[in-house]
Design a protein around this motif. Structure first.
Motif, short mmCIF file in Angstrom:
data_model
loop_
_atom_site.label_atom_id
_atom_site.label_comp_id
_atom_site.label_asym_id
_atom_site.label_seq_id
_atom_site.Cartn_x
_atom_site.Cartn_y
_atom_site.Cartn_z
N ALA A 43 0.74 -1.12 0.00
CA ALA A 43 -0.08 -0.11 0.00
C ALA A 43 0.79 1.13 0.12
O ALA A 43 0.66 2.28 -0.62
N ALA A 44 2.10 1.16 0.66
CA ALA A 44 3.00 2.55 0.74
C ALA A 44 3.76 2.41 -0.32
O ALA A 44 4.25 3.74 -0.71
N ALA A 45 3.32 1.64 -1.62
CA ALA A 45 4.15 2.24 -2.81
C ALA A 45 3.50 3.15 -3.66
O ALA A 45 4.13 3.53 -4.55
N CYS A 46 2.30 3.58 -3.24
CA CYS A 46 1.42 4.49 -3.80
C CYS A 46 2.51 5.86 -4.01
O CYS A 46 3.03 6.19 -3.00
N ILE A 47 2.69 6.26 -4.98
CA ILE A 47 3.44 7.37 -5.45
C ILE A 47 2.66 8.81 -5.59
O ILE A 47 3.41 9.69 -5.72
N GLY A 48 1.07 8.71 -5.30
CA GLY A 48 0.55 9.74 -5.45
C GLY A 48 0.38 10.68 -6.87
O GLY A 48 0.44 11.64 -6.90
N CYS A 49 0.48 9.78 -7.86
CA CYS A 49 0.50 10.22 -9.12
C CYS A 49 -0.72 10.77 -9.85
O CYS A 49 -0.89 11.53 -10.46
N GLY A 50 -1.71 10.24 -9.21
CA GLY A 50 -3.15 10.73 -9.63
C GLY A 50 -3.81 9.94 -10.77
O GLY A 50 -4.88 10.35 -11.20
N ALA A 51 -2.92 9.13 -11.22
CA ALA A 51 -3.62 8.49 -12.42
C ALA A 51 -5.04 7.62 -12.34
O ALA A 51 -5.75 7.55 -13.41
N CYS A 52 -5.01 7.09 -11.03
CA CYS A 52 -5.96 6.45 -10.49
C CYS A 52 -7.42 7.49 -10.62
O CYS A 52 -8.56 7.02 -11.13
N VAL A 53 -7.24 8.80 -10.26
CA VAL A 53 -8.25 9.62 -10.15
C VAL A 53 -8.66 10.13 -11.82
O VAL A 53 -9.72 10.23 -12.28
N ALA A 54 -7.47 10.32 -12.59
CA ALA A 54 -7.45 10.45 -13.90
C ALA A 54 -8.32 9.81 -14.79
O ALA A 54 -9.22 10.16 -15.63
N THR A 55 -8.45 8.38 -14.55
CA THR A 55 -9.11 7.34 -15.27
C THR A 55 -10.41 7.05 -14.85
O THR A 55 -11.32 6.61 -15.57
N CYS A 56 -10.77 7.59 -13.61
CA CYS A 56 -12.16 7.02 -12.92
C CYS A 56 -13.09 7.84 -13.48
O CYS A 56 -13.08 9.17 -13.66
N LYS A 57 -14.02 7.11 -14.11
CA LYS A 57 -15.31 7.93 -14.65
C LYS A 57 -16.15 9.03 -13.48
O LYS A 57 -16.70 9.86 -13.98
N ASN A 58 -15.68 8.41 -12.15
CA ASN A 58 -16.47 9.47 -11.08
C ASN A 58 -15.40 10.48 -10.56
O ASN A 58 -15.73 10.96 -9.72
N ALA A 59 -14.28 10.42 -11.08
CA ALA A 59 -13.07 11.28 -10.63
C ALA A 59 -13.00 10.88 -8.86
O ALA A 59 -13.03 12.00 -8.33
N SER A 60 -12.93 9.61 -8.68
CA SER A 60 -12.94 9.22 -7.46
C SER A 60 -11.19 9.23 -6.95
O SER A 60 -10.61 8.65 -7.88
N ALA A 61 -10.93 9.43 -5.58
CA ALA A 61 -9.53 9.50 -5.31
C ALA A 61 -9.50 8.38 -4.24
O ALA A 61 -8.72 8.22 -3.19
N MET A 62 -10.56 7.39 -4.36
CA MET A 62 -10.65 6.32 -3.24
C MET A 62 -9.36 5.21 -3.11
O MET A 62 -8.85 4.88 -2.35
N LEU A 63 -8.63 5.13 -4.42
CA LEU A 63 -7.52 4.07 -4.34
C LEU A 63 -6.40 4.98 -3.81
O LEU A 63 -5.76 4.38 -2.69
N PHE A 64 -6.12 6.13 -4.25
CA PHE A 64 -5.01 6.84 -3.37
C PHE A 64 -5.26 7.12 -2.16
O PHE A 64 -4.63 6.68 -1.22
N THR A 65 -6.40 7.40 -1.58
CA THR A 65 -6.82 7.58 -0.13
C THR A 65 -6.56 6.40 0.85
O THR A 65 -6.12 6.28 1.76
N SER A 66 -7.14 5.24 0.04
CA SER A 66 -7.11 4.01 0.87
C SER A 66 -5.67 3.48 0.88
O SER A 66 -5.27 2.96 2.16
N ALA A 67 -4.89 3.80 -0.05
CA ALA A 67 -3.45 3.22 0.17
C ALA A 67 -2.87 4.23 1.21
O ALA A 67 -2.14 3.54 2.10
N LYS A 68 -3.12 5.46 1.31
CA LYS A 68 -2.52 6.29 2.30
C LYS A 68 -2.97 5.82 3.73
O LYS A 68 -2.25 6.19 4.73
N VAL A 69 -4.36 5.71 3.81
CA VAL A 69 -4.86 5.13 5.06
C VAL A 69 -4.44 3.93 5.57
O VAL A 69 -4.01 3.71 6.38
#
Ligand code: SF4
Length: 130
Positions: A43-69
């Motif tokens: 989970a700590a490997a997330c680099i915060g690039c935001g690609a997950c948000v960019a591709t999400c049709k809902n513009a959700s940041a759940m993958l990023f936030t969950s990795a950081k939590v």
């Protein structure tokens, strides 16, 4: 294109652990199960690039936030603040205007660090049950 400072503000709201300053602890004084350590590191490997948000049709940041939590909250050092951390980071994510997750899995597909969507289910469990 991603508004990166919004991701930084999510980190600021809880993506840390509170420690007393001073001499470093003896590394072996806190025993951690190997599998758990590996899971936290994944989970700590997330680099915060935001690609997950960019591709999400809902513009959700759940993958990023969950990795950081999760990378903090699943380890003994991050456990004392875990309940407050998940609340603060999800509330900040909502305040920033990110969309809701409908679990399409597109985030996991594009993530350069192979962050798993199971982080989202784990974070939702922390949110619901503390
Ligand atoms: S795409 Fe992966 S590495 Fe990039 S911010 Fe999202 S979870 Fe983190």
């Amino acid at each position: 294109m991603i508004d990166r400072p919004a991701l930084d503000r999510i980190i600021e709201s809880g993506g840390y652990i509170g420690v007393n300053t001073g001499q470093a602890h003896e590394a072996n004084s806190t025993l951690i199960n190997h599998d758990l350590a590996e899971k936290a590191f994944d989970a700590a490997a997330c680099i915060g690039c935001g690609a997950c948000v960019a591709t999400c049709k809902n513009a959700s940041a759940m993958l990023f936030t969950s990795a950081k939590v999760n990378h903090l909250s699943m380890l003994p050092q991050g456990e004392p603040e875990a309940a407050q951390r998940v609340k603060n980071m999800i509330m900040q994510m909502d305040a920033e205007g990110f969309g809701s997750c409908t679990f399409t899995g597109a985030c996991e597909v594009v993530c350069p660090q192979s962050i798993s969507v199971f982080n989202i289910t784990e974070m939702n469990g922390r949110w619901l049950w503390g």
